[in-house]
Design a protein around this motif. Structure first.
Motif, short mmCIF file in Angstrom:
data_model
loop_
_atom_site.label_atom_id
_atom_site.label_comp_id
_atom_site.label_asym_id
_atom_site.label_seq_id
_atom_site.Cartn_x
_atom_site.Cartn_y
_atom_site.Cartn_z
N LYS A 81 0.77 -1.24 0.14
CA LYS A 81 0.09 0.05 0.05
C LYS A 81 0.98 1.31 0.04
CE LYS A 81 -3.63 -2.04 2.33
NZ LYS A 81 -4.78 -2.36 3.50
N GLY A 82 2.00 1.27 -0.80
CA GLY A 82 2.64 2.56 -0.88
C GLY A 82 3.65 2.78 0.23
N LEU A 83 3.66 1.84 1.09
CA LEU A 83 4.50 2.13 2.39
C LEU A 83 5.91 1.25 2.49
CD1 LEU A 83 1.82 2.04 5.23
CD2 LEU A 83 3.02 3.96 4.16
N SER A 84 6.14 1.04 1.23
CA SER A 84 7.77 0.08 1.06
C SER A 84 7.84 0.66 -0.52
CB SER A 84 7.52 -1.41 1.30
OG SER A 84 8.65 -2.01 1.07
N SER A 85 9.19 1.00 -0.72
CA SER A 85 9.74 1.21 -1.77
C SER A 85 9.65 0.16 -2.90
CB SER A 85 10.99 2.01 -1.88
OG SER A 85 11.94 0.83 -1.39
N ASP A 86 9.16 0.49 -4.15
CA ASP A 86 9.11 -0.49 -5.26
C ASP A 86 10.44 -1.30 -5.72
OD1 ASP A 86 6.45 0.13 -5.47
OD2 ASP A 86 6.63 1.23 -7.15
N ASP A 87 11.48 -0.56 -5.39
CA ASP A 87 12.66 -1.39 -5.48
C ASP A 87 13.27 -2.07 -4.79
OD1 ASP A 87 13.48 0.97 -4.07
OD2 ASP A 87 15.73 0.82 -4.49
N ARG A 88 12.71 -1.95 -3.18
CA ARG A 88 12.91 -2.76 -2.18
C ARG A 88 12.01 -4.10 -2.39
NH1 ARG A 88 11.54 -1.98 3.89
NH2 ARG A 88 13.06 -3.35 4.99
N VAL A 89 10.75 -3.89 -2.60
CA VAL A 89 9.90 -5.26 -3.09
C VAL A 89 10.57 -5.90 -4.15
CG1 VAL A 89 7.55 -5.51 -3.88
CG2 VAL A 89 7.81 -3.72 -2.27
N LEU A 90 10.97 -5.30 -5.09
CA LEU A 90 11.51 -5.93 -6.44
C LEU A 90 12.68 -6.83 -5.67
CD1 LEU A 90 11.35 -6.85 -9.24
CD2 LEU A 90 12.74 -4.88 -9.75
N ALA A 91 13.43 -6.19 -4.92
CA ALA A 91 14.64 -6.86 -4.51
C ALA A 91 14.42 -8.08 -3.69
CB ALA A 91 15.60 -5.68 -3.75
N TYR A 92 13.38 -7.90 -2.96
CA TYR A 92 12.97 -9.17 -2.17
C TYR A 92 12.37 -10.26 -3.05
CZ TYR A 92 10.85 -12.47 0.85
OH TYR A 92 10.57 -13.55 1.34
#
Length: 587
Positions: A81-92
């Motif tokens: 819900k926008g509370l985590s950066s997209d690049d961090r999500v992708l990294a995971y």
């Protein structure tokens, strides 16, 4: 203050993320010191189920399942819900599968749980099973009895009769009463009881499962490697800095303040702050009480979060927790989480009005949030009650109570009546005992009984999705999560809005580097697990969403520290997400 020797990496904490980071660093040729504030190792990880949520993992194909980074990215991004950066999500979602393969190479193989659905089946990109993984059983003899003494014991609720371990696959068979469940349970008990050579050495089961298998495997991996020191009873006092760079730590060790230099970095992995009442009052929804948490006493007091903040680290998601209902059990040092039994048919959760307020079979964080929402509406749901009848009591476990078929009421501790559970011949009498509205309770039970007949919960759609049904009773039709509540005597247990950890902490980037208030990395400082703000934002995408990221970002952190950062592959997904935002701004 004493000056201790120098290490390449100082690791603060001894949960899964911290220990995995230490192992990877050792494999990269670094010298490592692990400092742990308690006398045993493993933190909350050792008392957990040990599951990890790994999209597109290596074991899915063996179950005939297919996944993709694209689907996982869309799913986690929506959950966050926008509370985590997209690049961090992708990294995971890109790196988690690589980390899981690494676990296998160091002797900790994981298995895909083909039928365990993601927690939000309605969100695009979710899977009906396969992303959550459970560790293979681990032979404690590999760790040794001395090593086992250093491993924090698991929660009583995860043991059969307080002694025998059970893994997630077997637990599902037993709870769902699938074919062969009784024989499986008998076999587990016999294997423990007949293991005489081992039982002469220790009462703890040779068969380590869940978080015990994970942490036991990590400790064994550490013992096989050189150049690592472990200090227990050594709490962190502060971080040492030189300008914007963290250069080491000050810890209390053997009764003295000791300064340890970290030549390359400090990795914080010391858990959240749920065991700190002052921090709970400052950040979490009210009411809040440190007693309600299910995490180990003495751990997770926020020391490393505060130290990181003092070093300039930015805090994020501090009002969020990995929530779950908990209950008090006499003689146990912490509250017990009620995670899966709520799914079994023939029970309901009610507030002081005697009314249901949630799908009882929903994911435990959603259940905890529903308790607060009901309470905020003035319905007095803190505490709330799980109510069930004699049929449920006979067939199923709930909290500290085994099935009545195994341990009838007369064999329970007499002191538990009126403290652990309440019992009455009628619902009206039960309502009077627990202080809820009798008319509301009777009406709720009657309505649930009708839902059981039709198989459709018209209020909360319990059993209406694949996640709900996973822990339902496979022998109950037409809905494995619904059964009548009409057979006396009736029972109730009291539950609180507890948690298995907080999810707010130091904000980090895709390589687990701690960010300052300007969004810039603090040199020499990395952070993982519940010590950091969750990559999942306010959500809980699936079982293993705590340990999976803890170890994945530890894996990425050491790669970055080694000068071999793991590059993002699907940057096109990030670009695809930016385009609508630009259009929206232009509009």
């Amino acid at each position: 203050m004493e000056q201790a020797q120098e290490y390449d990496l100082v690791v603060v904490g001894s949960g899964a993320g911290a220990l995995l980071g230490a192992v990877v660093a050792l494999d990269a040729g670094m010298s490592v010191l692990i400092v742990e504030k308690t006398e045993v190792l493993g933190g909350t990880s050792a008392t957990s189920g040990g599951g990890i949520w790994i999209p597109d993992n290596h074991d899915m194909a063996s179950n005939g399942l297919r996944d993709s980074v694209d689907a996982a990215f869309r799913y986690v991004k929506a959950c966050a819900k926008g509370l985590s950066s997209d690049d961090r999500v992708l990294a995971y979602v890109e790196t988690a599968r690589e980390m899981a393969r690494y676990l296998k190479t160091i002797g900790i193989p994981y298995r895909s749980m083909a039928k365990y659905a993601d927690y939000y089946p309605h969100i695009e990109g979710s899977m009906p099973g396969g992303r959550s993984m459970d560790p293979a059983d681990y032979n404690a003899a590999k760790l040794g009895v001395d090593g086992l003494k250093l491993l924090r014991e698991t929660n009583p609720g995860q043991l059969i009769m307080g002694r025998m371990t059970i893994n997630a696959f077997d637990a599902h068979v037993v709870l769902a009463r699938e074919k062969g469940a009784k024989w499986l349970l008998t076999r587990i008990m016999l294997k423990y009881l007949l293991d005489y050579p081992w039982r002469f050495k220790t009462k703890r089961d040779r068969r380590l499962t869940g978080g015990q298998a994970l942490v036991g495997g990590l400790l064994t991996a550490l013992r096989k490697r050189r150049n690592v020191d472990i200090w227990v009873n050594s709490p962190l006092q502060s971080l040492e800095r030189d300008g914007n760079r963290v250069t080491g730590v000050v810890v209390e060790h053997q009764g003295k303040a000791v300064k340890v230099r970290a030549r390359r970095a400090v990795l914080l992995g010391a858990g959240g702050f749920e065991r700190n009442q002052a921090m709970r009052e400052a950040y979490l929804p009210k009411p809040t009480d440190v007693e309600w948490t299910a995490t180990p006493v003495g751990c997770n007091t926020g020391d490393a979060i505060r130290a990181g903040a003092d070093a300039g680290g930015q805090l994020h998601l501090m009002s969020h927790v990995w929530g779950g209902p908990t209950m008090s059990v006499p003689r146990e040092d912490k509250y017990r989480a009620i995670l899966v039994e709520r799914s079994l048919p023939g029970c309901m959760a009610v507030n002081a009005a005697g009314k249901r307020f949630v799908d009882e079979s929903c994911p435990y964080p959603e259940f905890q949030q529903a308790m607060y929402a009901s309470h905020a509406r003035g319905e007095a749901a803190v505490p709330a009650w799980i109510v069930f009848d004699a049929r449920f009591r006979q067939n199923y476990p709930i909290g500290a109570m085994p099935p009545g078929g195994a341990i009838p009421d007369h064999r329970l501790r007499k002191s538990w009546l009126g403290e652990v559970y309440w019992k009455a011949d009628t619902l009206e009498q039960l309502a009077a005992q627990i202080g809820v509205d009798p008319d509301g309770l009777v009406a709720s039970a009657k309505r649930m009984t009708e839902f059981a007949r039709t198989g459709k919960d018209l209020d909360f759609d319990r059993g209406g999705n694949v996640f709900d049904r996973y822990y339902g009773d496979a022998s109950v039709t037409p809905n494995p999560n619904l059964a009548p509540i009409d057979q006396g005597p009736f029972y109730a247990i009291r539950i609180y809005p507890g948690e298995i950890g907080t999810k707010g902490g130091l904000l980090t980037d895709r390589d687990a580097r701690v960010l300052d208030d300007a969004g810039k990395p603090i040199e020499g400082l990395y952070c993982v697990g519940n010590n950091s703000a969750s990559v999942m934002g306010p959500a809980y995408p699936g079982a293993g969403s705590t340990l999976g990221p803890a170890m994945t970002f530890a894996y990425r952190a050491i790669a970055h520290l080694s000068g071999k950062p793991i590059a993002l592959q699907r940057t096109d997904l990030l670009e695809a997400q930016r385009a609508p935002q630009l259009d929206e701004a232009q509009a």
